[in-house]
Design an enzyme around this catalytic site. Structure first.
Site, PDB file in Angstrom:
ATOM      1  N   LYS A   2      -1.268  -5.300   4.062  1.00 45.50           N
ATOM      2  CA  LYS A   2      -2.380  -5.792   4.901  1.00 45.50           C
ATOM      3  C   LYS A   2      -1.872  -6.248   6.067  1.00 45.50           C
ATOM      4  CE  LYS A   2      -5.970  -5.311   4.193  1.00 45.50           C
ATOM      5  NZ  LYS A   2      -6.345  -4.170   5.084  1.00 45.50           N
ATOM      6  N   ASP A  44       0.836  -1.187  -0.173  1.00 47.70           N
ATOM      7  CA  ASP A  44      -0.014   0.094  -0.096  1.00 47.70           C
ATOM      8  C   ASP A  44       0.945   1.335   0.110  1.00 47.70           C
ATOM      9  OD1 ASP A  44      -1.999  -2.119   1.202  1.00 47.70           O
ATOM     10  OD2 ASP A  44      -3.182  -0.436   0.587  1.00 47.70           O
TER      11      ASP A  44
HETATM   12  O1  MRU Z   1      -7.600  -3.113   2.834  1.00 45.33           O
HETATM   13  P1  MRU Z   1      -7.490  -3.325   1.334  1.00 45.33           P
HETATM   14  O2  MRU Z   1      -8.206  -4.706   0.928  1.00 45.33           O
HETATM   15  O3  MRU Z   1      -7.717  -2.291   0.363  1.00 45.33           O
HETATM   16  O4  MRU Z   1      -6.019  -3.778   1.189  1.00 45.33           O
HETATM   17  C1  MRU Z   1      -5.188  -4.162   0.209  1.00 45.33           C
HETATM   18  C2  MRU Z   1      -4.014  -4.851   0.341  1.00 45.33           C
HETATM   19  O5  MRU Z   1      -3.334  -4.502   1.283  1.00 45.33           O
HETATM   20  C3  MRU Z   1      -3.066  -5.096  -0.962  1.00 45.33           C
HETATM   21  O6  MRU Z   1      -2.196  -6.040  -0.795  1.00 45.33           O
HETATM   22  C4  MRU Z   1      -2.635  -3.824  -1.379  1.00 45.33           C
HETATM   23  O7  MRU Z   1      -3.338  -2.697  -1.725  1.00 45.33           O
HETATM   24  C5  MRU Z   1      -1.720  -4.311  -2.893  1.00 45.33           C
HETATM   25  S1  MRU Z   1      -3.075  -4.285  -4.048  1.00 45.33           S
HETATM   26  C6  MRU Z   1      -2.184  -4.768  -5.503  1.00 45.33           C
END
Ligand code: MRU
Length: 357
Positions: A259, A248
């Protein structure tokens, strides 16, 4: 359930510009229902990002870019100064949706910069903004394909066909299509180098069990879902050849927010001598942050922990802590796979100094 395919190539596109509005796959309803939500207004886009109808760092960047155009379209003035002032408010609204994924802020800044630098009248600027959002969308798709192919160059060759463990969903659903971590998986599958994916279920929102598993099933990729606490055991059993996750926000030194649960996965990978890869576009790197300590970590509602459907899981009067992301220190990361190649975490800064990214 309607057919999941929305193109002849059997690809999943979570954010589509069509009929003067944005169609989002409603990711809160997968895997049981494959449905779209039509977004006509910027406010509704902000709500869709907040409530995770659309989620995943690159996908919310693309969604926010369209949100900027929708917001611009709603501004009724021909005065350029007033238009730009009100566009700043649109940007503020979209920025307030989710704090961790830097792609959101990156896309909004790119849209704002485009508006400020455009010389035309208000109607012309609005059209340029739509073209910019479409470009951000299609660039992300190309970027993910390049990440997938660059991943092939660094995956271990310890076995003819690998088993890859992934966490959360960094797939087509989390991007414009194809995916980052799942992009690497898709490329490995295409090249006959993949035996199976292990998908962590990813408590509390279960993106692995619901979304990654769904994507693998659509593509015919063999997938085994495990609970997050089973990863170390599976590694010890020799089931896992490599771990590939998304990101992220990556700080300049390579510390990576992803995550919740990613950090512990990196630690157990290290303990079992299993390579741990982060796959992400360069737009996920926040060069303003020297390290991961200042990455803002979103905290979500405790109901995500204490409630499943209508069932309450915990006694009342307990406290909860529900961080949605954690930060994996750079030293636990084998390589960061980007559209421009794979880098040791410490090499990102050097790469940036040589290129303008
Ligand atoms: O809370 P989310 O579902 O938006 O979190 C998503 C993630 O942590 C993904 O691993 C990250 O955004 C990379 S997506 C290519």
């Amino acid at each position: 359930m309607p057919e999941p395919m929305n193109s002849p190539t059997n690809q999943v596109y979570p954010v589509i510009w069509h009929n003067d509005s944005v169609s989002l796959i409603d990711q809160t309803r997968l895997p049981n229902e494959y449905a779209f939500v039509e977004i006509h207004r910027c406010e509704d886009m902000a709500t869709a990002i907040k409530t995770m109808i659309v989620r995943g760092a690159p996908a919310i960047g693309v969604a926010a870019a369209y949100g900027m155009y929708l917001g611009a379209r709603e501004i009724e003035t021909s005065d350029r100064h007033e238009f730009l002032e009100r566009l700043d408010k649109v940007a503020q609204l979209l920025r307030s949706t989710r704090p961790t994924a830097v792609n959101l802020f990156w896309a909004i800044s790119r849209m704002l910069k485009t508006a400020y630098e455009s010389v035309g009248n208000v109607e012309e600027i609005k059209q340029i903004l739509l073209q910019t959002a479409l470009a951000i969308n299609s660039e992300d798709l190309q970027t993910c394909r390049a990440i997938g192919d660059n991943g092939l160059k660094v995956l271990p060759d310890t076995r003819e066909k690998l088993t890859i463990l992934t966490h959360c969903n960094a797939g087509a659903l989390a991007t414009a299509g194809y995916g980052t971590a799942l992009g690497v998986v898709r490329s490995a599958w295409r090249e006959g180098r993949l035996a199976r994916v292990f998908a962590d279920e990813t408590r509390p929102r279960l993106q692995g069990a619901k979304l990654t598993a769904w994507e693998c099933v659509q593509e015919g990729i063999p997938v085994t879902v495990i609970t997050d606490s089973m990863a170390a055991h599976c590694m010890k059993q020799g089931f896992i050849d490599a771990v590939v996750v998304g990101a992220d926000r990556i700080a300049a030194n390579g510390d990576t927010a992803n995550k919740i649960g990613t950090y512990s996965l990196a630690l157990v990978s290290k303990a079992h001598n299993i390579p741990f890869f982060v796959a992400a576009p360069l737009s996920t790197v926040d060069f303003e942050l020297p390290d991961g300590s200042k990455i803002p970590i979103e905290e979500r509602h405790p109901a995500e922990i204490y409630q499943i459907g209508d069932t309450i899981l915990t006694p009342s009067a307990v406290e909860f802590y529900n961080p949605a992301f954690d930060v994996t220190p750079a030293e636990l990361i084998t390589a960061i796979i980007t559209e421009s190649g794979a880098f040791g975490p410490g090499e990102l800064k050097k790469y940036r100094e040589k290129q303008v990214i």
